[in-house]
Write a protein that holds these residues in place. Structure first.
Motif, mmCIF file in Angstrom:
data_model
loop_
_atom_site.group_PDB
_atom_site.id
_atom_site.type_symbol
_atom_site.label_atom_id
_atom_site.label_comp_id
_atom_site.label_asym_id
_atom_site.label_seq_id
_atom_site.Cartn_x
_atom_site.Cartn_y
_atom_site.Cartn_z
ATOM 1 N N ASN A 292 -15.430 46.925 20.036
ATOM 2 C CA ASN A 292 -15.957 46.654 18.623
ATOM 3 C C ASN A 292 -16.618 47.900 18.054
ATOM 4 O O ASN A 292 -16.677 48.980 18.782
ATOM 5 N N ILE A 294 -19.444 49.351 16.915
ATOM 6 C CA ILE A 294 -20.831 49.338 17.292
ATOM 7 C C ILE A 294 -21.744 50.583 16.822
ATOM 8 O O ILE A 294 -22.876 50.525 17.280
ATOM 9 N N ASP A 296 -23.752 52.938 14.101
ATOM 10 C CA ASP A 296 -24.365 53.048 12.780
ATOM 11 C C ASP A 296 -23.692 54.135 11.768
ATOM 12 O O ASP A 296 -24.054 55.392 12.278
ATOM 13 N N ASP A 305 -25.498 51.039 16.400
ATOM 14 C CA ASP A 305 -25.992 50.226 15.188
ATOM 15 C C ASP A 305 -26.960 48.785 15.975
ATOM 16 O O ASP A 305 -26.464 48.172 16.666
ATOM 17 N N LYS A 308 -25.682 45.488 15.128
ATOM 18 C CA LYS A 308 -24.530 44.927 15.508
ATOM 19 C C LYS A 308 -24.351 44.762 17.105
ATOM 20 O O LYS A 308 -23.806 43.981 17.506
ATOM 21 N N LYS A 311 -26.411 41.725 18.176
ATOM 22 C CA LYS A 311 -25.582 40.206 17.938
ATOM 23 C C LYS A 311 -24.291 40.289 19.049
ATOM 24 O O LYS A 311 -24.156 39.068 19.227
#
Length: 320
Positions: A292, A294, A296, A305, A308, A311
């Motif tokens: 993914n 992920i 920042d 991040d 991110k 979640k």
């Protein structure tokens, strides 16, 4: 889908990577426990360890700040580092408060709990051990380097790290937290000096292998000079396997977007390069690979991040 009230997340680590994960997770409906390294021996932390014979407070301090809902000014005070004064220079106010509270309560863990209460910490913070321990590294050339802060400075390839004095005793609550968790997260960070000192403690390694929770490793985005030069993602996992066995990690999270050239150039000055995610090799290890974006993008220094990654981790247990 599991009941949100019963979701328990345990994060293991230290250094700069762990607080980033915790800031995002603390706002989610989970019971959060942070198991934090106490092997640091540099700067203010090292001085307090030598003078007071206490476990290292520095990583604990940063985790307290990450999980606190106190007023910003109070957190600024807690994280303040003195720049003047013969004996105060270099000391962090938070480290001094942890040392003082340890002295008042007679116990490092109780000191953490009292400061956590005062600073309105969300979740539970546990040192991985109450012992004052030292980290050592045996290099591939047979030499041994002692001290967490000295290991990367040797600029040698690390074969194995270990702790002294033996036996090192894990905090019983830390072992139980791993056993009772729905998800265990091994945070990004300095692989050999921030992450491994937690994993190699007796009973912690066994708990990771025996827990019914999914154990996920959030892999570093960049290599680190003196620790993981040239390491791929699979090399990071292989190092963990070499220390505690290959039945402890179930999943690995990797960043799957290119690193901006400007950022690459900044890190190149520190002899750090993007970690290559050798997916086929990770899959051959029997790992679930979660890819993914992920990072920042607003920061020059590469950081996961916080929202991110929180979640993503939460979705791993929420949807089961």
């Amino acid at each position: 889908m599991k009941s949100e009230k019963n979701l328990s997340v345990v994060v293991i680590g230290g250094g700069t990577g762990m607080p980033v994960l915790l800031r995002g997770l603390k706002d989610l409906p989970v019971d959060l426990t942070a198991l934090v390294t106490v092997a640091d021996d540099g700067g203010s932390t090292g001085r307090l360890r030598d003078e007071m014979g206490m476990p290292a407070p520095g990583d604990i301090r940063n985790v307290i700040a990450a999980l606190s809902d106190a007023e910003p000014m109070l957190l600024d005070l807690f994280q303040h580092r003195f720049q003047a004064g013969k004996d105060l220079t270099g000391h962090s106010m938070g480290n001094l408060l942890l040392a003082a509270m340890t002295s008042v309560t007679g116990n490092f863990l109780m000191g953490i709990q009292e400061i956590s209460r005062v600073l309105n910490v969300k979740g539970r913070i546990l040192p991985i051990s109450n012992d004052n321990m030292s980290l050592h590294a045996r290099m591939t050339d047979g030499s041994v380097v002692s001290g967490e802060s000295q290991i990367p400075l040797a600029h040698k390839q690390i074969e194995q790290v270990y702790l002294s004095p033996q036996p090192v005793h894990p905090l019983p609550d830390a072992v139980q937290a791993i056993r009772d968790a729905d998800l265990v997260v091994v945070s990004p960070g300095s692989l050999y000096t921030s992450i491994m000192p937690n994993l190699i403690i007796p009973q912690i390694d066994k708990a990771l292998g025996q827990t019914s929770a999914r154990v996920v490793y959030v892999c570093n985005v960049m290599t680190q000079e003196g620790e993981t030069d040239g390491y791929t993602a699979a090399d990071h996992v292989q190092a963990i396997h070499r220390h505690i066995g290959d039945d402890c990690i179930d999943s690995v999270v990797v960043h799957n977007e290119p690193i901006r050239q400007q950022v690459r150039e900044i890190y190149a000055e520190e002899n750090a390069t993007p970690v290559i995610y050798d997916i086929d090799r990770l899959l051959a290890m029997g790992l679930q690979v979660i890819e993914n974006d992920i990072i920042d993008p607003s920061k020059t220094a590469l950081r996961h991040d916080t929202h991110k990654i929180a979640k993503l981790l939460y979705s791993m247990i929420r949807d089961e």
